[in-house]
Design an enzyme around this catalytic site. Structure first.
Site, PDB file in Angstrom:
ATOM      1  N   GLY A  85      30.636  61.787  45.765  1.00  0.00           N
ATOM      2  CA  GLY A  85      30.937  61.575  44.351  1.00  0.00           C
ATOM      3  C   GLY A  85      30.790  60.128  43.948  1.00  0.00           C
ATOM      4  O   GLY A  85      31.155  59.750  42.831  1.00  0.00           O
ATOM      5  N   ASP A  91      26.525  55.519  45.933  1.00  0.00           N
ATOM      6  CA  ASP A  91      25.744  55.309  47.155  1.00  0.00           C
ATOM      7  C   ASP A  91      25.257  56.621  47.752  1.00  0.00           C
ATOM      8  O   ASP A  91      24.072  56.776  48.059  1.00  0.00           O
ATOM      9  CB  ASP A  91      26.577  54.541  48.182  1.00  0.00           C
ATOM     10  CG  ASP A  91      26.865  53.113  47.747  1.00  0.00           C
ATOM     11  OD1 ASP A  91      26.035  52.542  47.025  1.00  0.00           O
ATOM     12  OD2 ASP A  91      27.932  52.582  48.117  1.00  0.00           O
ATOM     13  N   CYS A  93      38.016  57.381  60.576  1.00  0.00           N
ATOM     14  CA  CYS A  93      37.456  58.419  59.700  1.00  0.00           C
ATOM     15  C   CYS A  93      35.989  58.653  60.019  1.00  0.00           C
ATOM     16  O   CYS A  93      35.525  59.792  60.072  1.00  0.00           O
ATOM     17  CB  CYS A  93      37.640  58.018  58.241  1.00  0.00           C
ATOM     18  SG  CYS A  93      36.987  59.237  57.069  1.00  0.00           S
ATOM     19  N   GLY A 100      25.699  57.678  52.741  1.00  0.00           N
ATOM     20  CA  GLY A 100      25.399  56.518  51.901  1.00  0.00           C
ATOM     21  C   GLY A 100      25.854  55.212  52.498  1.00  0.00           C
ATOM     22  O   GLY A 100      26.009  54.220  51.762  1.00  0.00           O
ATOM     23  N   CYS A 113      41.198  54.832  51.701  1.00  0.00           N
ATOM     24  CA  CYS A 113      40.762  55.959  50.863  1.00  0.00           C
ATOM     25  C   CYS A 113      41.918  56.827  50.379  1.00  0.00           C
ATOM     26  O   CYS A 113      41.949  57.239  49.219  1.00  0.00           O
ATOM     27  CB  CYS A 113      39.734  56.799  51.614  1.00  0.00           C
ATOM     28  SG  CYS A 113      40.311  57.410  53.221  1.00  0.00           S
TER      29      CYS A 113
END
Length: 381
Positions: A12, A15, A103, A127, A199
């Protein structure tokens, strides 16, 4: 025939949107099939601050604009167990972890890769700003062309099997050109702001978020020589070199200079501070790590010279690395380093090639050295 050849992780953001567009355009001439996959990595915690639904809508809109099918996978349970629980445990120990590194290793290049293969794809793409090369029959992780956006630091836990199955379409591009491409193509994410920080915290107050899982425990703020300056709400809310949030100042007998965190004693619940960003208590020359990961599968030698970063976007620094048993590292820098923080990642480079890295365990910073000495004396008393 497989359902697709390459699955692009669409987050979303701009990149991953441009990465998907570039692969779609390349595939058009060769007949390859591209699809997107959106990952749900963080379950809604009821705070109203989670952007996952907005990101999901943007990912769907991007794939719609590009004419690509999109898949969805919920990895929130895997993220909790593989990333977030470790994040909390590290903070509880007084360390400062880097969840982005975990992650990538546990979610994007493990569960996402497995999901893509389950859909019949041979490769994944993301990305990230990084490049992949090959030398001597071994895959290499290389810095991105855009040094300011290079993300190889966060990818240093990847290995040969992951790199063999991965594409980084943005590796040769600079960010300004990526945004220009997105605007020219009319992608709905062209002007979307880049996400910053951790995040799952997003724009929320870090201390407020962390206090939901690690309750505050007040203790003393002290100078390195033991003078009490005030109270903190929990040593795990602070990291080395931090200035914000100390709420001390104007103390009689001290200069009117800012205070910085220079050490923590988790056992005694003491936060140590000193004045000046160049306090000698912030600097160290030698760093010891946990067991290292090597992208090629093995280190270049038992002792070798290279460059290292101890934080993202830091200029790489020359050092000498000694591989100790059982695979931990002793890294001696050519010049003292500021605020080298246990729990963060030390990442090694040979020019443009990322060799691998490890989690920082300890340093020879003055307060850490003093605490190690006190611990040794207490065990032999």
């Amino acid at each position: 025939m497989s359902e697709c050849d390459t699955i692009v992780g669409v987050s979303g953001g701009v990149d991953s949107s441009v990465a998907a567009m570039l692969l779609r355009d390349q595939a058009a001439s060769g007949g390859a099939r591209i699809a997107g996959l959106f990952m749900d990595n963080w379950a809604d915690d009821g705070s109203g601050d989670c952007r996952a639904e907005d990101d999901r809508r943007d990912a769907v809109a991007v794939c719609g604009t590009l004419g690509l099918p999109i898949h969805f996978r919920d990895f929130s349970s895997e993220y909790w167990q593989g990333v977030f629980e470790h994040f909390l445990a590290e903070y509880a120990r007084g360390r400062t972890p880097n969840p982005d590194v975990l992650c990538n290793r546990e979610i994007k290049f493990k569960h996402f890769l497995e999901a893509a293969r389950g859909l019949g794809a041979a490769r994944i793409a993301t990305g990230h700003y990084a490049r992949i090369g090959k030398q001597g029959g071994r895959w290499q992780l290389l810095r991105a062309a855009d040094r300011a956006k290079d993300q190889s630091y966060f990818l240093h836990q990847l290995g040969q099997s992951q790199l063999a199955a991965t594409l980084f379409p943005l590796g040769e591009l600079v960010k300004a050109d990526v945004r220009a491409m997105a605007r020219a193509a009319g992608l709905p994410t062209a002007d979307k702001r880049d996400s910053t920080g951790i995040c799952f915290i997003g724009e929320r107050d870090f201390r407020g978020f962390l206090s939901r899982y690690l309750p505050a425990r007040a203790g003393e703020i002290q100078t390195p020589d033991g003078r009490c300056l005030g109270q903190h709400t929990g040593v795990f809310y602070f990291t080395l070199g931090q200035r914000e949030g100390l709420q001390i100042g104007g103390i009689r007998g001290f200069a009117a200079a800012p205070w910085y965190v220079v050490g923590k004693d988790v056992g005694r619940n003491i936060l140590f501070v000193d004045q000046g960003s160049d306090s000698p208590y912030l600097f160290s020359t030698t760093t010891w790590t946990e067991e290292a990961h090597w992208i090629s599968g093995s280190p270049p030698g038992r002792r070798f010279a290279c460059h290292a970063q101890v934080r993202y976007r830091q200029r790489e620094e020359p050092c000498e690395v000694t591989v100790e048993d059982p695979g931990t590292l002793r890294v001696v820098f050519d010049r003292p380093q500021r605020a080298v923080t246990p729990g963060q990642s030390l990442v090694l480079y040979d020019e443009q090639a990322c060799l691998g890295g490890a989690v920082i365990a300890s340093t020879d910073a003055p307060l850490e050295s003093r605490q190690r000495g006190e611990a040794r004396r207490s065990t032999t008393a």
